[in-house]
Design a protein around this motif. Structure first.
Motif, mmCIF file in Angstrom:
data_model
loop_
_atom_site.group_PDB
_atom_site.id
_atom_site.type_symbol
_atom_site.label_atom_id
_atom_site.label_comp_id
_atom_site.label_asym_id
_atom_site.label_seq_id
_atom_site.Cartn_x
_atom_site.Cartn_y
_atom_site.Cartn_z
ATOM 1 N N UNK A 172 0.844 -1.196 0.000
ATOM 2 C CA UNK A 172 0.000 0.000 0.000
ATOM 3 C C UNK A 172 0.877 1.242 0.000
ATOM 4 N N UNK A 173 0.817 2.012 -1.085
ATOM 5 C CA UNK A 173 1.527 3.281 -1.188
ATOM 6 C C UNK A 173 0.513 4.382 -1.457
ATOM 7 N N UNK A 174 0.485 5.377 -0.577
ATOM 8 C CA UNK A 174 -0.466 6.488 -0.714
ATOM 9 C C UNK A 174 -1.902 5.979 -0.859
ATOM 10 N N UNK A 175 -2.192 4.897 -0.174
ATOM 11 C CA UNK A 175 -3.552 4.358 -0.209
ATOM 12 C C UNK A 175 -3.868 3.542 -1.442
ATOM 13 N N UNK A 176 -2.848 3.195 -2.252
ATOM 14 C CA UNK A 176 -3.051 2.468 -3.495
ATOM 15 C C UNK A 176 -2.301 1.135 -3.439
ATOM 16 N N UNK A 177 -2.937 0.065 -3.893
ATOM 17 C CA UNK A 177 -2.287 -1.236 -3.951
ATOM 18 C C UNK A 177 -1.284 -1.266 -5.097
ATOM 19 N N UNK A 178 -0.024 -1.615 -4.801
ATOM 20 C CA UNK A 178 1.039 -1.594 -5.794
ATOM 21 C C UNK A 178 1.717 -2.958 -5.898
ATOM 22 N N UNK A 179 2.090 -3.317 -7.130
ATOM 23 C CA UNK A 179 2.741 -4.587 -7.407
ATOM 24 C C UNK A 179 4.030 -4.356 -8.191
ATOM 25 N N UNK A 180 4.925 -5.324 -8.109
ATOM 26 C CA UNK A 180 6.205 -5.275 -8.803
ATOM 27 C C UNK A 180 6.028 -5.709 -10.251
ATOM 28 N N UNK A 181 6.301 -4.812 -11.194
ATOM 29 C CA UNK A 181 6.103 -5.137 -12.598
ATOM 30 C C UNK A 181 7.172 -6.105 -13.107
ATOM 31 N N UNK A 182 8.284 -6.196 -12.391
ATOM 32 C CA UNK A 182 9.318 -7.139 -12.783
ATOM 33 C C UNK A 182 8.922 -8.580 -12.537
ATOM 34 N N UNK A 183 8.230 -8.794 -11.428
ATOM 35 C CA UNK A 183 7.719 -10.128 -11.086
ATOM 36 C C UNK A 183 6.564 -9.942 -10.109
ATOM 37 N N UNK A 184 5.353 -9.807 -10.612
ATOM 38 C CA UNK A 184 4.224 -9.486 -9.737
ATOM 39 C C UNK A 184 3.756 -10.639 -8.853
ATOM 40 N N UNK A 185 4.092 -11.869 -9.204
ATOM 41 C CA UNK A 185 3.676 -13.033 -8.428
ATOM 42 C C UNK A 185 4.916 -13.832 -8.040
ATOM 43 N N UNK A 186 5.115 -14.034 -6.748
ATOM 44 C CA UNK A 186 6.284 -14.764 -6.258
ATOM 45 C C UNK A 186 6.349 -16.159 -6.873
ATOM 46 N N UNK A 187 7.593 -16.578 -7.166
ATOM 47 C CA UNK A 187 7.848 -17.924 -7.707
ATOM 48 C C UNK A 187 7.166 -18.160 -9.056
ATOM 49 N N UNK A 188 6.858 -17.069 -9.740
ATOM 50 C CA UNK A 188 6.224 -17.204 -11.047
ATOM 51 C C UNK A 188 6.921 -16.234 -12.008
ATOM 52 N N UNK A 189 8.052 -16.630 -12.562
ATOM 53 C CA UNK A 189 8.813 -15.735 -13.445
ATOM 54 C C UNK A 189 7.966 -15.290 -14.639
ATOM 55 N N UNK A 190 8.304 -14.128 -15.179
ATOM 56 C CA UNK A 190 7.565 -13.627 -16.332
ATOM 57 C C UNK A 190 8.521 -12.913 -17.271
ATOM 58 N N UNK A 191 8.081 -12.704 -18.497
ATOM 59 C CA UNK A 191 8.884 -11.984 -19.471
ATOM 60 C C UNK A 191 8.994 -10.513 -19.074
ATOM 61 N N UNK A 192 9.982 -9.830 -19.595
ATOM 62 C CA UNK A 192 10.184 -8.415 -19.311
ATOM 63 C C UNK A 192 9.029 -7.591 -19.873
ATOM 64 N N UNK A 193 8.535 -6.646 -19.079
ATOM 65 C CA UNK A 193 7.400 -5.819 -19.513
ATOM 66 C C UNK A 193 7.731 -4.992 -20.751
ATOM 67 N N UNK A 194 9.012 -4.748 -21.007
ATOM 68 C CA UNK A 194 9.412 -3.953 -22.163
ATOM 69 C C UNK A 194 8.972 -4.612 -23.466
ATOM 70 N N UNK A 195 8.965 -5.932 -23.484
ATOM 71 C CA UNK A 195 8.669 -6.652 -24.734
ATOM 72 C C UNK A 195 7.395 -7.484 -24.660
ATOM 73 N N UNK A 196 6.782 -7.585 -23.480
ATOM 74 C CA UNK A 196 5.653 -8.505 -23.333
ATOM 75 C C UNK A 196 4.653 -7.994 -22.310
#
Length: 395
Positions: free
Chosen positions: A57-81
């Motif tokens: 919670x930042x400034x009353x808003x729910x925030x997630x990591x765009x690099x890896x929003x779900x633990x133990x679940x790798x994802x492609x880079x947001x720049x290309x996908x």
């Protein structure tokens, strides 16, 4: 019922850069309309919660990591996908998500988001505030950036169909799409935007520049301001100027010929290096004027200056020149000072008028600013509601 809006971009959420300020402000406004908002962005060191459904919670808003929003679940880079975005969409349930809004997103990632959102019946939105020009001497870097931004602005805005604009200039360039105009908006009831007592009008005028002047200082023409203040110092005028965002040594590494100008302003000019956003706001809160100058071109006219919004929120007059929609809000001599251009004579005139302003006039100008609250999110709610209730691409 579709009630979730996801905002995503490459901004630094924990460092609160200008892009993050815009994203969090928009998120707060959309939340105030009754939507659930998830902001996805970067963290220097993402806490565990940023990779969980609960989020941070930042400034009353729910925030997630765009690099890896779900633990133990790798994802492609947001720049290309769109992979990191769609992980959160699928986690929440696509049928619950109204829209995915991408802020100044890389072209390949934005194209992927538009395709994936439409497959799920979700409205894609592009929030576009930057239309890069040529910067520096790196030819391949510039060609790559210019190609990507041209694709985003000229092609992907049409594919998305929904475009968030920070200026009327850019809104006119995407007039065939479903658009909304909202410059940076803030929840000015929050503690960080509370105004301090008005500064003593009898003291020498205190000017503040805070931010990143861009590669080679092409974004904010800091050397233009320094040169002007050096000339005003030679005329015998008194003032104080604080520059937050770089050191004296960093400035001289780019502008070595300004050594004598800086020496001449000894005792008047101080460089504060990079400071946390909270310290930048505290510095601005104590200022008599916020000052910055930009060349009027496609880059400056597409977006809207965070510096102007933050100063306005704190009731601090601005000294600047006409770019973007600033002339809609800055009334010369009443709530700030407008330089006609960034030509030497015009900048000198604007800064001279500021630092020689009689105490009673300076106090009146500050009082005028404090009676206004132009960028409070509540002033923009009706436009936001109409935009979100009429999105294109929903199923």
């Amino acid at each position: 019922m579709r009630n979730i809006v996801i905002l995503a971009g490459g901004y630094g959420l924990d460092t609160r850069n200008a892009s993050a300020v815009r994203a969090l402000g928009l998120a707060q406004m959309i939340q105030s309309l009754g939507y659930q908002v998830i902001v996805m962005g970067k963290f220097k060191d993402a806490p565990k919660a940023a990779r969980s459904r609960a989020g941070v919670l930042l400034d009353g808003v729910t925030c997630r990591d765009i690099g890896q929003p779900i633990a133990n679940n790798p994802c492609a880079n947001y720049v290309v996908s769109a992979d990191p975005l769609m992980q959160v969409v699928d986690e929440q349930g696509a049928e619950q998500v109204l829209a995915v809004l991408c802020y100044n997103y890389p072209a390949r990632g934005a194209w992927s988001m538009i395709r994936q959102a439409r497959r799920r019946g979700i409205a894609p939105i592009l929030d576009c505030t930057e239309w890069y020009g040529w910067e520096g001497r790196k030819i391949l870097r510039n060609l790559w950036r210019l190609t990507g931004v041209a694709m985003r602005m000229r092609v992907l805005t049409r594919l998305a169909g929904n475009v968030s604009c920070a200026s009327r200039w850019f809104q006119a360039h995407v007039a065939g799409q479903h658009t909304v105009l909202w410059p940076f908006v803030l929840d000015t009831t929050r503690p960080e935007w509370q105004r301090s007592p008005a500064p003593d009008p009898e003291r020498p005028a205190h000017l503040v520049y805070s931010g990143s002047p861009g590669l080679g200082m092409h974004k904010d023409r800091l050397p233009v301001m320094i040169a002007s203040l050096a000339r005003l110092t030679a005329e015998g005028h008194d003032f104080r100027i604080s520059v937050a965002g770089m050191t004296r040594e960093q400035y001289l590494a780019i502008q070595p010929l300004d050594q004598s100008r800086l020496d001449a302003m000894e005792g008047k000019l101080r460089f504060l290096n990079r400071v946390p956003h909270s310290a930048s706001i505290a510095l601005l809160r104590d200022a008599d004027f916020s000052v910055f100058f930009r060349e009027s071109n496609r880059v400056s006219n597409t977006g809207f200056a965070t510096k102007f919004v933050e100063a306005s929120a704190l009731g601090v007059p601005v000294i600047s020149n006409p770019t973007s929609d600033i002339p809609l809000y800055l009334r010369d001599g009443e709530n700030g000072i407008m330089a006609a251009s960034i030509a030497d004579a015009d900048v000198d005139d604007a800064l001279r008028r500021a630092i020689t302003m009689p105490p009673d006039r300076r106090a009146a100008m500050i009082n005028t600013c404090r009676r206004e609250n132009t960028f409070d999110m509540r002033a923009w709610q009706d436009d936001a509601r109409a935009f979100l209730e009429n999105l294109r691409g929903l199923k």
